[in-house]
Scaffold this active site. Structure first.
Site, PDB file in Angstrom:
ATOM      1  CG  ASN A 279      -3.881  31.163  -8.780  1.00  0.00           C
ATOM      2  OD1 ASN A 279      -4.815  30.915  -8.491  1.00  0.00           O
ATOM      3  ND2 ASN A 279      -2.355  30.388  -8.052  1.00  0.00           N
TER       4      ASN A 279
ATOM      5  CD  GLU B 143      -7.747  28.023  -5.484  1.00  0.00           C
ATOM      6  OE1 GLU B 143      -8.471  27.763  -5.870  1.00  0.00           O
ATOM      7  OE2 GLU B 143      -6.653  28.509  -5.244  1.00  0.00           O
TER       8      GLU B 143
ATOM      9  CG  ASP C  72      -4.179  30.896  -4.332  1.00  0.00           C
ATOM     10  OD1 ASP C  72      -4.730  30.639  -5.563  1.00  0.00           O
ATOM     11  OD2 ASP C  72      -3.833  29.633  -3.467  1.00  0.00           O
TER      12      ASP C  72
END
Length: 305
Positions: A159, A17, A211
């Site tokens: 997010n 991430e 996301d």
């Protein structure tokens, strides 16, 4: 969009991430949340990435003048590079609590940090994620004068945080809703207005959940669709302009990098794949890349103010 996805690095990340590119250092940074790892990679060096392992999960990172900010489970810290093992605590996570001791160690629980980034005025924003990924117990914060000030509440998975090039809009999503919201934004003060649903994945027939995200120089918003196996590009008006399928089901976040900011790097995850899934998707857990015609934007560097 005709675009060829490449595997930039074969890795085995559990939950890759928060990729971000430092123009000054010509370095791509990102994290593996579940393993508490921070990666640093100079693509032009030909060398493998360097790693730093911390004692807690690391939800996201941001650039600062002499290193990085890291949103660990218990709070936001600053670490200088090259890393000397010291962490400077900037703010505690208001959703993380001590829960006694187990086997001689303090047990903690609560909502860890998830997605975050700096805004054009170099403030740091960061959201949390509900511990069970089901309930609206998470929030979005802005780091102001050494304190995390809550700006949005009743979220499940904060997010997709990004800002428009004209500094008029803040983009954000609660992944559980499958909707991307757009907030009027004042860069000078950091104030946000009433949000509205800007993109609804359900109405567009898109798979997965929104996301992490990035915005390019034309003001278009790129979103990684977790469990959707693709990254998508939306116009400033919220129109779907492009879909790029990736060779694994769980892309997590895109970021523009390279000397011309025309390389889109994409982190991925293996955390929801069993042995059969990992065999079917060998690219999962790796760092992907694709070359694009439209460049991205330079990532702001956090400023303590």
């Amino acid at each position: 969009m005709a675009a060829e996805i490449e595997i930039a690095l074969e890795l085995n990340m559990s939950l890759g991430e928060s990729p971000l590119w430092s123009e000054a250092r010509q370095t791509l940074y990102w994290v593996d949340i579940n393993r508490g790892m921070i990666y640093a990679w100079r693509p032009e060096s030909g060398a493998p990435p360097e790693t730093i392992t911390l004692e807690e999960k690391v939800g996201c990172i941001a650039l600062c003048e002499d290193g990085l900010l890291a949103s660990m489970s218990s709070g936001v810290v600053r670490l200088r590079l090259p890393f000397d093992g010291r962490l400077e605590r900037l703010a505690a996570n208001p959703e993380w609590n001590k829960e006694g001791k187990k086997e001689g160690k303090e047990e903690q629980q609560g909502n860890r940090f998830n997605d975050g980034r700096c805004d054009p005025a170099r403030r740091f924003w960061v959201g949390t994620i509900d511990a069970e990924e089901r309930h609206p117990t998470a929030a979005l914060y802005c780091l102001e004068s050494g304190e995390l000030v809550r700006r949005e509440a009743k979220l499940g998975i904060a997010n997709g945080l990004a800002f428009s090039p004209d500094q008029r809009w803040l983009y954000h999503t609660d992944s559980l809703t499958r909707r991307i919201m757009r907030y009027p934004f004042d860069a000078a003060s950091g104030a946000t207005g009433t949000p509205h649903t800007w993109v609804d994945l359900q109405s567009l027939g898109l798979p997965g959940v929104p996301d992490g995200a990035a915005v390019d120089s034309e003001g278009c918003y790129w979103s990684a669709l977790y469990d959707g196996g693709r990254v998508v590009r939306f116009s400033p008006q919220g129109e779907l302009l492009a879909e790029i399928e990736v060779p694994c089901p769980h892309p997590t976040m895109p970021a523009f990098g390279g000397r011309d900011l025309r390389t889109l790097y994409i982190t991925t995850a293996t955390q929801h794949l069993d042995a059969e899934g990992r065999a079917r998707w060998p690219a999962a857990g790796g760092l992907l890349s694709v070359n694009l015609d439209v460049p991205g934007l330079a990532e702001p560097v956090w400023s303590e103010n």
